[in-house]
Each structure stands twice: as structure tokens, then as C-alpha cells.
Write an enzyme that holds these catalytic residues in place. Structure first.
Site, PDB file in Angstrom:
ATOM      1  N   LYS A  75     124.378 133.013   6.314  1.00  0.00           N
ATOM      2  CA  LYS A  75     123.850 134.214   5.672  1.00  0.00           C
ATOM      3  C   LYS A  75     124.453 134.343   4.283  1.00  0.00           C
ATOM      4  CE  LYS A  75     126.921 136.541   5.074  1.00  0.00           C
ATOM      5  NZ  LYS A  75     128.263 136.366   4.418  1.00  0.00           N
ATOM      6  N   TYR A  89     125.744 142.629   6.378  1.00  0.00           N
ATOM      7  CA  TYR A  89     126.166 143.028   7.731  1.00  0.00           C
ATOM      8  C   TYR A  89     125.829 144.496   7.991  1.00  0.00           C
ATOM      9  CZ  TYR A  89     128.829 138.690   8.138  1.00  0.00           C
ATOM     10  OH  TYR A  89     129.187 137.372   8.214  1.00  0.00           O
TER      11      TYR A  89
HETATM   12  P1  NAD Z   1     133.657 128.262   0.251  1.00  0.00           P
HETATM   13  O1  NAD Z   1     133.717 128.387  -1.222  1.00  0.00           O
HETATM   14  O2  NAD Z   1     134.933 128.318   0.999  1.00  0.00           O
HETATM   15  O3  NAD Z   1     132.920 126.918   0.672  1.00  0.00           O
HETATM   16  C1  NAD Z   1     131.791 126.452  -0.025  1.00  0.00           C
HETATM   17  C2  NAD Z   1     131.709 124.938   0.128  1.00  0.00           C
HETATM   18  O4  NAD Z   1     130.586 124.481  -0.619  1.00  0.00           O
HETATM   19  C3  NAD Z   1     132.950 124.202  -0.413  1.00  0.00           C
HETATM   20  O5  NAD Z   1     133.316 123.203   0.481  1.00  0.00           O
HETATM   21  C4  NAD Z   1     132.457 123.602  -1.724  1.00  0.00           C
HETATM   22  O6  NAD Z   1     133.105 122.402  -2.035  1.00  0.00           O
HETATM   23  C5  NAD Z   1     130.983 123.344  -1.410  1.00  0.00           C
HETATM   24  N1  NAD Z   1     130.128 123.282  -2.595  1.00  0.00           N
HETATM   25  C6  NAD Z   1     129.142 122.380  -2.771  1.00  0.00           C
HETATM   26  N2  NAD Z   1     128.539 122.567  -3.944  1.00  0.00           N
HETATM   27  C7  NAD Z   1     129.160 123.585  -4.546  1.00  0.00           C
HETATM   28  C8  NAD Z   1     128.978 124.236  -5.804  1.00  0.00           C
HETATM   29  N3  NAD Z   1     128.032 123.867  -6.657  1.00  0.00           N
HETATM   30  N4  NAD Z   1     129.814 125.258  -6.097  1.00  0.00           N
HETATM   31  C9  NAD Z   1     130.756 125.680  -5.213  1.00  0.00           C
HETATM   32  N5  NAD Z   1     130.956 125.095  -4.012  1.00  0.00           N
HETATM   33  C10 NAD Z   1     130.168 124.060  -3.684  1.00  0.00           C
HETATM   34  O7  NAD Z   1     132.651 129.406   0.768  1.00  0.00           O
HETATM   35  P2  NAD Z   1     132.521 129.983   2.235  1.00  0.00           P
HETATM   36  O8  NAD Z   1     133.284 131.247   2.325  1.00  0.00           O
HETATM   37  O9  NAD Z   1     132.759 128.938   3.235  1.00  0.00           O
HETATM   38  O10 NAD Z   1     130.966 130.392   2.246  1.00  0.00           O
HETATM   39  C11 NAD Z   1     129.946 129.433   2.419  1.00  0.00           C
HETATM   40  C12 NAD Z   1     128.719 130.123   3.041  1.00  0.00           C
HETATM   41  O11 NAD Z   1     129.098 130.671   4.297  1.00  0.00           O
HETATM   42  C13 NAD Z   1     128.177 131.296   2.230  1.00  0.00           C
HETATM   43  O12 NAD Z   1     126.785 131.322   2.312  1.00  0.00           O
HETATM   44  C14 NAD Z   1     128.763 132.514   2.897  1.00  0.00           C
HETATM   45  O13 NAD Z   1     127.967 133.677   2.762  1.00  0.00           O
HETATM   46  C15 NAD Z   1     128.806 132.061   4.344  1.00  0.00           C
HETATM   47  N6  NAD Z   1     129.858 132.740   5.136  1.00  0.00           N
HETATM   48  C16 NAD Z   1     129.520 133.258   6.334  1.00  0.00           C
HETATM   49  C17 NAD Z   1     130.475 133.896   7.101  1.00  0.00           C
HETATM   50  C18 NAD Z   1     130.105 134.458   8.446  1.00  0.00           C
HETATM   51  O14 NAD Z   1     130.937 135.140   9.044  1.00  0.00           O
HETATM   52  N7  NAD Z   1     128.929 134.178   8.961  1.00  0.00           N
HETATM   53  C19 NAD Z   1     131.767 134.005   6.645  1.00  0.00           C
HETATM   54  C20 NAD Z   1     132.108 133.437   5.412  1.00  0.00           C
HETATM   55  C21 NAD Z   1     131.128 132.798   4.667  1.00  0.00           C
END
Ligand code: NAD
Length: 384
Positions: free
Chosen positions: A141, A237
């Protein structure tokens, strides 16, 4: 001893329907029988995680011990992560991809589903590529950052006869199933008013080592990658909670951006936002989301009582109460439950329930767009 499920136990003892006080400790005979249940040993859904950031780590950890799925592959742009994950989770080399060679996954019969956990605006590309490779997909999401992207993702999955889910982990969480039941079954009569807010002062509470989210280059602060600020990330949420408590879609929204206290970080995305939604029953919701302060709660006022969770929307454990008493469930591994339930349906060749599919994700994006439009114009925006 006769096998007795938690549900049949709860129903037998009159606590299933109509009561919001939940036992968190089961009697010893039940624990015994659950332990002796025969474990599933059939085919599992093999999942490749695409994007190995903070949330992917949480998903991978939660998946350990899953009954109906395996962490079988990874997609990453960082070779060092590929090495580390390969070792940590015993991922075969042939199931490791980068963003360039990802389409070769079409030839890999050992991967059934891709879980896209990338920055929001990249969800579309990798969902479409997964669908074209004949893989089922879960995307995190918010599903995407525009309605058009959501529609293209749904079409790509339909055209390639694969299923598309959105990572709505709370749709499997018992506390949230309970507030959904209390609202939709009108246990306290019609819900008239909901307050729901989610805000984190920083995002780095779960990252180890911590991620520098104060860095203005972080993708969450970059509108092209995030699509927006806390509304996209956290406010979704609150929108979800209102929608599943009421079982209705909002018909109009008004909204206001909050004060920007940190102009350096929030030059592209909002720091805080408040919005109001009106539903067909006449129910109203007042919501708020921020990355400038911590807040995490949902309150629903109905004709003959109320119910609330605080904390209620983040990862839990959740604390709740209603006019009838406490709302308390034992914490679960949310992502494991979510992925097991999805995988079980896929293994049975069944359709995923609409409330976790791309159609649901699209509804959220329509509401989010309307909220941004209302905040930008200062006018009420109608939703059809
Ligand atoms: P994060 O920044 O920790 O991870 C993002 C990943 O994408 C990294 O591994 C990064 O290397 C990679 N990536 C690839 N191309 C990229 C670019 N151009 N720029 C930046 N990063 C790039 O983020 P996250 O917190 O893991 O969030 C990722 C997704 O998960 C989002 O859509 C977020 O909304 C979702 N999320 C959901 C929940 C949940 O509880 N359902 C919780 C946190 C995050």
C-alpha cells in the site's frame, strides 16, 4: 482428544458474536490440541520479495514458519543485499534477480508470486512486469500513486490471468476484524461518527541500523516516488478503518494541509493533513495524518455505544475498549497470517476476496486523490 478450533471454542462459550471481551489466554487443553494438529505438507506458494528495504525485512521475518508459502526468491538492485539475504534465508542463486533481469522470472517455475515492496510510484512497473511474467502479485500500500496506474495494474493482471492483492495486513488482524464487525453488524447501532489518526514523528523506529529519513533525498519526501506525504503512507490506514467500520464508501471529502514546521524536509510533500469524509448513511469521519508528531488511534461513536483502539493502526499490540468492555486479542504475526491466507486461496485456485485486491487499492487512491484536491482547492470534493 477431539480437535477444537479457537473459533468453535469461542462460539461454544458464547463469546463469538456480540461480545468484545476476548480471552487472550487459552485453556491448556486447547493449547495441547492445537499443538497436535497435523501440519500442512503439500505444495506451498513460492514468493519472491521485490525491494529489500525496511518493510521487506519485516515481511521476511514474519514469513518464517509460514504454513502455505515460502520466501523463495528476491529482487534487489543492491548486490550486497543479495549476498546477505541469500545466506540468511537460504535463497537459491537461480531465484535471485535484479531490476534489469527481473523479466527472466517468466522462465522460473519455482516462483509463483512476486511481492512488490518498493517506493510507491514503482509499484505499477513491477506489478505489470510480474503479471506479464505470469506471476501472481501482491503490491504494498498504497497500491500506486494515480488512478490510471491502478487501472493499468488491474488490467495487466486480468490480461495475464494472475491475481493481484494489496498488502492490507490489518484485514487479517483480529482486533481490526472485531471493529469491522462492531461497525458493520451495528452491534452498538448505526455508527454516526469516526475519528481516526495515524502519525509518526520519524519513520526510522523499526530500521536496524536506522535509516536517515531526515535526509531530504529520502524517497518518502520525494513526490515523484511517494505520490505524497503521510496521507499516502499512513492516512491510508485511517481511510481504510473508516471504510471497513462502516462498510461504505465516502461520498464527499473536505481537507486541510497542516502547518509545515520543517520546511527543508517538507518542500514537496505535506508534513500533516486533516480531512473529513461523509458517507451515504450520513456518518461522518474526521481524520488526521502526520510525520510531525506521533498519534495512533481510532474512535467510533454509534447510536447505542462506542468503540475505540489506541494504539490502533500501527503494528500493535493494540489496546481497545467498547461500551461492553475491553477489546483485546493476542498479537499475531500479521504478515504471516496475511500471506498464508492469500497463499491458501491461490493453492485452492480460488479468487482472492475483493477487499484485498486491486479494486480495493483503487478505491483508496480515488479517496486519497479527492482529499489532496480538497486540501489544494479548499473546496468540498464529491466522490461518485
Ligand atoms: P524502504 O525505503 O525501506 O525500502 C524501499 C526499497 O526499495 C529499498 O530496498 C530500496 O533500495 C528499493 N528501491 C528501488 N528503487 C528505488 C528508488 N528509485 N528509490 C528508493 N528506493 C528504491 O521503504 P519501505 O518502508 O520498505 O516501504 C516500501 C513500500 O512498503 C512502500 O510502498 C510502503 O508504503 C510500504 N510499507 C508498508 C507497510 C505495511 O505495514 N504494510 C509498512 C512499511 C512500508
Amino acid at each position: 482428544m477431539k480437535n477444537i478450533s479457537r473459533r468453535s471454542f469461542v462460539n461454544k462459550f458464547g463469546m463469538g458474536v456480540g461480545a468484545s471481551v476476548i480471552m487472550t489466554t487459552l485453556p491448556s487443553f486447547m493449547v495441547e490440541t492445537e499443538k497436535t494438529a497435523i501440519p500442512y505438507t503439500g505444495k506451498k506458494i513460492n514468493i519472491a520479495l521485490c525491494g529489500l528495504g525496511i518493510y521487506a525485512k519485516r515481511v521476511a521475518e514474519s514469513m518464517q514458519g509460514s504454513e502455505y508459502c515460502n520466501l523463495a526468491g528476491i529482487v534487489t538492485g543492491t548486490p550486497a543485499k543479495a549476498i546477505q539475504w541469500k545466506e540468511q534465508y537460504n535463497i537459491p542463486e537461480k531465484n535471485i534477480y535484479n531490476y534489469q533481469n527481473f523479466d527472466e522470472i517468466v522462465k522460473n517455475k519455482d516462483i509463483d508470486m512476486v511481492y512488490v515492496i518498493l517506493p510507491n510510484s514503482l509499484h505499477k512497473e513491477f506489478v505489470v512486469r510480474s503479471a506479464k511474467a505470469g506471476k501472481h502479485v501482491i503490491t504494498e500500500k498504497p497500491m500506486a500513486i494515480t488512478v490510471k496506474d491502478c487501472e493499468e495494474m488491474i488490467k495487466a493482471c486480468n490480461d495475464n490471468s494472475v491475481q493481484l492483492a494489496v498488502g492490507y495486513r490489518l484485514h487479517y488482524e483480529p482486533t481490526h476484524l472485531e471493529i469491522k464487525r462492531l461497525g458493520q453488524e451495528k452491534v452498538f447501532g448505526q455508527v454516526r461518527y469516526i475519528e481516526s489518526s495515524l502519525g509518526y514523528k520519524t519513520y526510522d523506529t523499526i530500521a536496524k541500523p536506522p535509516v536517515d529519513v531526515n535526509n531530504p533525498a529520502h524517497w518518502r519526501l520525494n513526490k515523484k516516488l511517494s505520490g505524497g506525504g503521510p496521507l499516502m503512507d499512513l492516512g491510508i490506514y485511517c481511510i481504510q478503518a473508516c471504510r471497513y467500520i462502516l462498510g461504505e464508501e465516502p461520498i464527499s471529502v473536505t481537507a486541510q494541509f497542516g502547518t509545515v514546521n520543517d520546511k527543508k524536509r517538507f518542500s514537496e510533500t505535506e508534513e500533516s493533513i486533516s480531512w473529513q469524509m461523509v458517507f451515504p448513511s450520513g456518518a461522518m469521519a474526521n481524520c488526521n495524518s502526520s510525520v510531525g508528531y506521533n498519534i495512533d488511534r481510532t474512535y467510533a461513536a454509534a447510536d447505542a455505544g462506542s468503540f475505540e483502539l489506541s494504539p490502533g493502526l500501527s503494528y500493535g499490540p493494540y489496546e481497545g475498549k467498547s461500551t461492553n468492555g475491553p477489546i483485546k486479542f493476542a498479537p499475531i504475526k500479521q504478515q504471516q497470517k496475511q500471506l498464508d491466507e492469500i497463499s491458501k486461496l491461490l493453492l485452492e485456485n480460488k479468487k482472492l476476496p475483493v477487499h484485498i485486491t486491486g479494486e480495493e487499492g483503487l478505491k483508496d487512491i480515488k479517496v486519497i486523490n479527492a482529499i489532496y484536491k480538497a486540501a489544494e482547492t479548499g473546496k468540498k470534493v464529491l466522490l461518485s
